[in-house]
Design a protein around this motif. Sequence first.
Motif, PDB file in Angstrom:
ATOM      1  N   GLN A  71       0.821  -1.204   0.000  1.00 57.52           N
ATOM      2  CA  GLN A  71       0.000   0.000   0.000  1.00 57.52           C
ATOM      3  C   GLN A  71       0.856   1.255   0.000  1.00 57.52           C
ATOM      4  OE1 GLN A  71      -3.030  -0.686  -0.719  1.00 57.52           O
ATOM      5  NE2 GLN A  71      -2.258  -2.758  -0.530  1.00 57.52           N
ATOM      6  N   PHE A  72       2.092   1.101   0.365  1.00 54.95           N
ATOM      7  CA  PHE A  72       2.955   2.270   0.438  1.00 54.95           C
ATOM      8  C   PHE A  72       3.885   2.376  -0.776  1.00 54.95           C
ATOM      9  CE2 PHE A  72       1.718   1.209   4.724  1.00 54.95           C
ATOM     10  CZ  PHE A  72       1.226   2.423   5.162  1.00 54.95           C
TER      11      PHE A  72
ATOM     12  N   GLY B  72       3.124   2.889  -3.874  1.00 49.09           N
ATOM     13  CA  GLY B  72       2.736   4.045  -4.683  1.00 49.09           C
ATOM     14  C   GLY B  72       3.049   5.346  -3.985  1.00 49.09           C
ATOM     15  N   CYS B  73       2.934   5.328  -2.637  1.00 51.51           N
ATOM     16  CA  CYS B  73       3.220   6.549  -1.879  1.00 51.51           C
ATOM     17  C   CYS B  73       4.710   6.825  -1.876  1.00 51.51           C
ATOM     18  CB  CYS B  73       2.760   6.395  -0.440  1.00 51.51           C
ATOM     19  SG  CYS B  73       1.054   5.956  -0.300  1.00 51.51           S
TER      20      CYS B  73
ATOM     21  N   GLU C 131       4.509  18.205 -11.504  1.00 47.58           N
ATOM     22  CA  GLU C 131       3.302  18.985 -11.697  1.00 47.58           C
ATOM     23  C   GLU C 131       3.383  19.658 -13.061  1.00 47.58           C
ATOM     24  OE1 GLU C 131       2.319  21.659  -8.577  1.00 47.58           O
ATOM     25  OE2 GLU C 131       2.106  20.055  -7.111  1.00 47.58           O
TER      26      GLU C 131
ATOM     27  N   ARG D 164       7.074  20.901 -13.622  1.00 49.44           N
ATOM     28  CA  ARG D 164       7.911  21.168 -12.444  1.00 49.44           C
ATOM     29  C   ARG D 164       8.101  19.872 -11.674  1.00 49.44           C
ATOM     30  NH1 ARG D 164       3.823  24.723 -12.076  1.00 49.44           N
ATOM     31  NH2 ARG D 164       3.089  23.615 -10.232  1.00 49.44           N
TER      32      ARG D 164
ATOM     33  N   TYR E 150       9.326  18.087  -8.149  1.00 47.47           N
ATOM     34  CA  TYR E 150       9.518  18.350  -6.725  1.00 47.47           C
ATOM     35  C   TYR E 150       9.914  17.051  -6.017  1.00 47.47           C
ATOM     36  CZ  TYR E 150       6.627  22.487  -7.592  1.00 47.47           C
ATOM     37  OH  TYR E 150       6.116  23.664  -8.075  1.00 47.47           O
TER      38      TYR E 150
ATOM     39  N   ARG F 153      -0.150  13.460   7.382  1.00 49.00           N
ATOM     40  CA  ARG F 153      -0.992  14.647   7.633  1.00 49.00           C
ATOM     41  C   ARG F 153      -2.157  14.232   8.519  1.00 49.00           C
ATOM     42  NH1 ARG F 153      -1.221  18.125   2.165  1.00 49.00           N
ATOM     43  NH2 ARG F 153      -1.836  19.655   3.711  1.00 49.00           N
TER      44      ARG F 153
ATOM     45  N   PHE G  42      -3.872  15.003  12.831  1.00 45.57           N
ATOM     46  CA  PHE G  42      -3.966  15.980  13.929  1.00 45.57           C
ATOM     47  C   PHE G  42      -4.006  17.405  13.375  1.00 45.57           C
ATOM     48  CE2 PHE G  42      -1.310  12.624  16.240  1.00 45.57           C
ATOM     49  CZ  PHE G  42      -2.447  11.926  16.624  1.00 45.57           C
ATOM     50  N   ARG G  43      -4.927  17.642  12.452  1.00 43.97           N
ATOM     51  CA  ARG G  43      -5.086  18.954  11.817  1.00 43.97           C
ATOM     52  C   ARG G  43      -3.776  19.436  11.201  1.00 43.97           C
ATOM     53  NH1 ARG G  43      -9.897  21.310  12.744  1.00 43.97           N
ATOM     54  NH2 ARG G  43      -9.143  23.363  12.178  1.00 43.97           N
ATOM     55  N   ASP G  44      -3.216  18.544  10.431  1.00 49.13           N
ATOM     56  CA  ASP G  44      -1.964  18.865   9.733  1.00 49.13           C
ATOM     57  C   ASP G  44      -0.847  19.298  10.686  1.00 49.13           C
ATOM     58  OD1 ASP G  44      -2.176  18.150   7.182  1.00 49.13           O
ATOM     59  OD2 ASP G  44      -2.611  20.137   6.373  1.00 49.13           O
TER      60      ASP G  44
ATOM     61  N   TYR H 172       5.393   9.114   8.324  1.00 54.12           N
ATOM     62  CA  TYR H 172       5.350   7.661   8.427  1.00 54.12           C
ATOM     63  C   TYR H 172       6.426   7.129   7.496  1.00 54.12           C
ATOM     64  CZ  TYR H 172       2.921   7.555   3.937  1.00 54.12           C
ATOM     65  OH  TYR H 172       2.590   7.699   2.617  1.00 54.12           O
TER      66      TYR H 172
ATOM     67  N   ASP I 121       7.867  21.784  -1.559  1.00 53.77           N
ATOM     68  CA  ASP I 121       7.307  22.702  -2.552  1.00 53.77           C
ATOM     69  C   ASP I 121       8.397  23.492  -3.260  1.00 53.77           C
ATOM     70  OD1 ASP I 121       4.636  22.024  -2.127  1.00 53.77           O
ATOM     71  OD2 ASP I 121       4.538  23.292  -0.351  1.00 53.77           O
TER      72      ASP I 121
ATOM     73  N   GLU J 177      11.263  23.263  -6.125  1.00 60.44           N
ATOM     74  CA  GLU J 177      11.600  22.395  -7.251  1.00 60.44           C
ATOM     75  C   GLU J 177      13.000  21.814  -7.070  1.00 60.44           C
ATOM     76  OE1 GLU J 177      10.544  23.685 -11.302  1.00 60.44           O
ATOM     77  OE2 GLU J 177       9.728  25.443 -10.307  1.00 60.44           O
TER      78      GLU J 177
ATOM     79  N   LEU K 291      -6.082   0.739   3.877  1.00 63.37           N
ATOM     80  CA  LEU K 291      -4.982   1.643   3.545  1.00 63.37           C
ATOM     81  C   LEU K 291      -5.189   2.280   2.178  1.00 63.37           C
ATOM     82  CD1 LEU K 291      -2.047  -0.466   4.940  1.00 63.37           C
ATOM     83  CD2 LEU K 291      -2.763   1.771   5.741  1.00 63.37           C
TER      84      LEU K 291
ATOM     85  N   CYS L  18      -2.586   7.937   0.072  1.00 59.23           N
ATOM     86  CA  CYS L  18      -1.352   8.577   0.514  1.00 59.23           C
ATOM     87  C   CYS L  18      -1.275  10.033   0.096  1.00 59.23           C
ATOM     88  CB  CYS L  18      -0.145   7.807   0.001  1.00 59.23           C
ATOM     89  SG  CYS L  18      -0.163   7.527  -1.742  1.00 59.23           S
TER      90      CYS L  18
ATOM     91  N   LEU M 188      -5.934  20.478   5.822  1.00 60.43           N
ATOM     92  CA  LEU M 188      -6.888  19.504   5.279  1.00 60.43           C
ATOM     93  C   LEU M 188      -8.249  19.612   5.956  1.00 60.43           C
ATOM     94  CD1 LEU M 188      -4.637  16.333   5.076  1.00 60.43           C
ATOM     95  CD2 LEU M 188      -5.174  17.949   3.270  1.00 60.43           C
ATOM     96  N   ASP M 189      -8.236  19.949   7.232  1.00 57.53           N
ATOM     97  CA  ASP M 189      -9.492  19.972   7.973  1.00 57.53           C
ATOM     98  C   ASP M 189     -10.375  21.159   7.612  1.00 57.53           C
ATOM     99  OD1 ASP M 189      -8.904  17.653   9.364  1.00 57.53           O
ATOM    100  OD2 ASP M 189      -7.624  18.751  10.748  1.00 57.53           O
TER     101      ASP M 189
END
Lengths: 460, 192
Positions: free
Chosen positions: A17-18, A20-21, A28, A79, A81, A144, A146-148, A154, A278, A280, B14, B19, B42-43
């Motif tokens: 699952q990771f 791709g991450c 961009e 661009r 990053y 991301r 806890f409110r970012d 991870y 963010d 380049e 997941l 991600c 995000l929130d």
Amino acid sequence: MRKFLLWLIFAIAVSSQFWGCGTYSRTETDVYTISEMDTTTTYSGRNAPGNRDNGIIYSSSRTVKADRNFIQRDSTVNREYPNFIRLGLFESIGLITGRANPAGTGMFGIFPDFNNLKTTYRGSSNRIFSGGIYRLGIGEWRLRWFRDAKDWTYGTTALEIIMPDALTENALASIAPLYVRKRFYLREQIPYIALTGALGIGYFPSQYLNLTASIDIGSIGGLNVRGYLGIAAGTNPRNSPQVLMSPQNDSTSTTTVFPYLGIGISFLDFLNRVPELDREWKDHEHSSWDVGLMQLSLINSGSRSIYKKDSSFTLLTGYILKLANAYVALPLLNYKLYAGTSLCELMVLGNKEWGMGILPLRMGYWQTVIADELSVEPFIEYNYYPSSYVNLGARLNLKVNDGINIGIIAGYASGSTFGGIGTELTNQLGNPGNFSRAYIGVTLGLFDRIFFKEQLRYFR
Amino acid sequence: MRLIITSLIIAFALIIVSCSPDLFTLNQRNNKYVNGLIMSDLDNVDVMNDNSLMLYDGGFIAMRRPELTGLTADFTVNIKKGDGVMFAIRSVSDHFSDHPGIYFDYSTGGSSVIEKGKDRIYLKNVYAKIDEPTRIIISNDCSYYNIIVDCDTVYKGRTWLPNTEYVIVKALPKSDVLLSGISITNTIVENE
């Protein structure tokens, strides 16, 4: 066997699952449409030859023609990053656990007695660094939650081994363990200094938890130094490789719990803060003249060749291999002076004339000859473990591309090789002794990037 | 067997978590995909349905249909509380604050069109009402752009800023804004 397969499926399913991450770069693309309007006005007069009749009014021959053009064109901007917080090749930590049967891994966990690198080794007394943590292929990405909240990540490593002592059955190991980390930056300029808390879970072949706090310095040139405090607890099942390989194979699972202090170093280990994600790639800051995975030099030193068993002439007598190099620019002599090191170096001048160095100390002067192409670097290098020798030389580098360079190297090496090398190398290269030789050769850098003046952050 | 099932459940969980939580896609049902990027916390943005989302205090998003620059963006805007919302065209999400663009502020105190940081027009009579849906259409056509509020063209301007793919929307401070019926279509095809 069935359980082994099930765990393997589980590990692949979770880690997949990771995949791709786990990209290291993101692209961009923006499209701009530019509209351009233009009017061309043409004035022309066609006067007939000869005199005109004066005294009367008649129309001028002058004509005006206006052409209106409208052009629309697209402009596409790509661009690139970075897409990771941390990406590293290798990390090694020397652990002080206070346990019986210390392994003696040495400072940073990378100065072992090579004779003892075998599963039958059960430890020696009077060793400070009793164990080690070894991580190969490290990746961390932004988390991301806890409110970012800032600086959560991870991550995982391809392989992690946590070794409290010399006993094989106590070593905890996992493929792709999952880690969550939180960093508190004390210094937000390169080299960064951060306090980091981390919790890791390993699930195959050992099942363990690893809770750590560390102070991290780096990265600069891909080098990092870390001080660790932590506790690890885990189990090796009775069919795990560690239990099976142990000389005391009684086929019972082992449970290990131990607190530790540690000092670690990592190579080719690059750290980005969130704002840098963010920025380049082309605008990223670099601090080193050279960072790379491998430099291989094929040399002739006039000694007996390792490639032939007889003493007949050969063009090449040996080689120099350096792994995980970093040459960090120093603020002296207009940043041309650099300090460098490698994870390890093997210098083979010829048969029975060779030495090996871990974390050698290197000092050099980097001079660009042709911008973005050619550079020369005189250097002096001191290797102190397990061999002791000095290498004085110069290298001419031609950059082929960002990952490959070729060149010429010449120098003089003198020193001796201690014991404790291990039989693997001595069987192949002969028992080492003293050596003093000049050498010349060609060199190839693979995944080895040379930076030029305009790319270093000091000259921006 | 139980372990395999557990593995698959974790794997799917997941996948769902994803991600890239700052990216979203609207209009997946009618294939007129709108790609979105959350530029704020995000929130502060809540993607509610296939073509509606909620912006909370300072919620900031960029939307686009890739490679479509001659675009008509259509929104139904419902300001639940606060002052209003800001739309930006002819700008990009990358370093948004440094980039010139055309901004349309739609607020309870009136509306204004700003280009490159300078006021083009202030429309006192075009103002938002709390919890009353309003349809806003912004279109780019070559060097012209149109702003339509509830079927009235409130401003038609001309600019030499290049067209871009983006429509950027930001909730003004302390405002909650519901955007629904979101679509981004090709202006030329629409006109034909």
